[in-house]
Design a protein around this motif. Sequence first.
Motif, mmCIF file in Angstrom:
data_model
loop_
_atom_site.group_PDB
_atom_site.id
_atom_site.type_symbol
_atom_site.label_atom_id
_atom_site.label_comp_id
_atom_site.label_asym_id
_atom_site.label_seq_id
_atom_site.Cartn_x
_atom_site.Cartn_y
_atom_site.Cartn_z
ATOM 1 N N ASP A 58 0.820 -1.219 0.000
ATOM 2 C CA ASP A 58 0.000 0.000 0.000
ATOM 3 C C ASP A 58 0.853 1.268 0.000
ATOM 4 O O ASP A 58 0.334 2.376 0.064
ATOM 5 N N GLY A 59 2.185 1.115 -0.052
ATOM 6 C CA GLY A 59 3.091 2.262 -0.108
ATOM 7 C C GLY A 59 3.632 2.715 1.238
ATOM 8 O O GLY A 59 4.533 3.554 1.292
ATOM 9 N N THR A 86 3.954 -8.204 4.810
ATOM 10 C CA THR A 86 3.594 -9.548 4.362
ATOM 11 C C THR A 86 4.436 -9.962 3.163
ATOM 12 O O THR A 86 5.165 -9.148 2.580
ATOM 13 N N GLU A 87 4.284 -11.224 2.788
ATOM 14 C CA GLU A 87 4.930 -11.714 1.573
ATOM 15 C C GLU A 87 4.463 -10.868 0.396
ATOM 16 O O GLU A 87 3.292 -10.491 0.315
ATOM 17 N N GLY A 88 5.390 -10.534 -0.484
ATOM 18 C CA GLY A 88 5.076 -9.680 -1.641
ATOM 19 C C GLY A 88 5.503 -8.247 -1.427
ATOM 20 O O GLY A 88 5.634 -7.487 -2.389
ATOM 21 N N ASP A 89 5.719 -7.834 -0.162
ATOM 22 C CA ASP A 89 6.214 -6.485 0.093
ATOM 23 C C ASP A 89 7.674 -6.396 -0.356
ATOM 24 O O ASP A 89 8.338 -7.409 -0.609
ATOM 25 N N THR A 90 8.179 -5.155 -0.455
ATOM 26 C CA THR A 90 9.499 -4.913 -1.035
ATOM 27 C C THR A 90 10.487 -4.409 0.005
ATOM 28 O O THR A 90 10.154 -3.544 0.817
ATOM 29 N N VAL A 91 11.705 -4.926 -0.062
ATOM 30 C CA VAL A 91 12.800 -4.471 0.793
ATOM 31 C C VAL A 91 13.810 -3.785 -0.112
ATOM 32 O O VAL A 91 14.239 -4.340 -1.129
ATOM 33 N N GLY A 110 14.470 -7.971 -4.113
ATOM 34 C CA GLY A 110 13.981 -7.294 -2.919
ATOM 35 C C GLY A 110 12.572 -7.680 -2.518
ATOM 36 O O GLY A 110 12.011 -7.102 -1.589
ATOM 37 N N LYS A 111 11.988 -8.666 -3.150
ATOM 38 C CA LYS A 111 10.620 -9.087 -2.817
ATOM 39 C C LYS A 111 10.658 -10.101 -1.672
ATOM 40 O O LYS A 111 11.401 -11.083 -1.712
ATOM 41 N N ILE A 112 9.826 -9.848 -0.645
ATOM 42 C CA ILE A 112 9.713 -10.805 0.456
ATOM 43 C C ILE A 112 8.949 -12.018 -0.046
ATOM 44 O O ILE A 112 7.819 -11.910 -0.515
#
Length: 146
Positions: free
Chosen positions: A36-37, A138-143, A99-101
């Motif tokens: 969601d940013g 959650t999974e899919g968020d970015t690091v 960088g994707k969880i």
Amino acid sequence: MKKTILIIATLLLFSSFLSCKSKKLPVKDIKIIRQDGTEFIVKAEIAEKTEDRNHGFMERKNIPDGTGMLFIFDRDQILSFWMKNTPHPLSIAYIDSKGKIRNIYDMTPYSLSSIISTVSVRYALEVPQGWYKKNGITEGDTVILP
């Protein structure tokens, strides 16, 4: 004379042991961006060398909220972590080279059970247990990686 040499050798050995235990890893701000940013910062110790990755958070009794350890590997691979000699409960995120969880798991203190990534990843980020959930990460968020 022999006694003096023995005392000096013992002190040198003991001081080198202490310096290994208290070795400070570099710390970097790691940004995590939810889908969601919303952005979060983790002040993460960077474990890039094999000996640093192997030791991780072992023996650490207190890991403050908002801090963690980023494990960096030189290639994508299935990763496996355990909690041997680690008293503080942790959560781990496995992160791919973009960088994707990909996975988030809670880990049990002192457990010898392997926590294995489901896909090949390049990074793992350990934080105090529950931190990801509390912040809606959650999974899919970015690091954003160093």
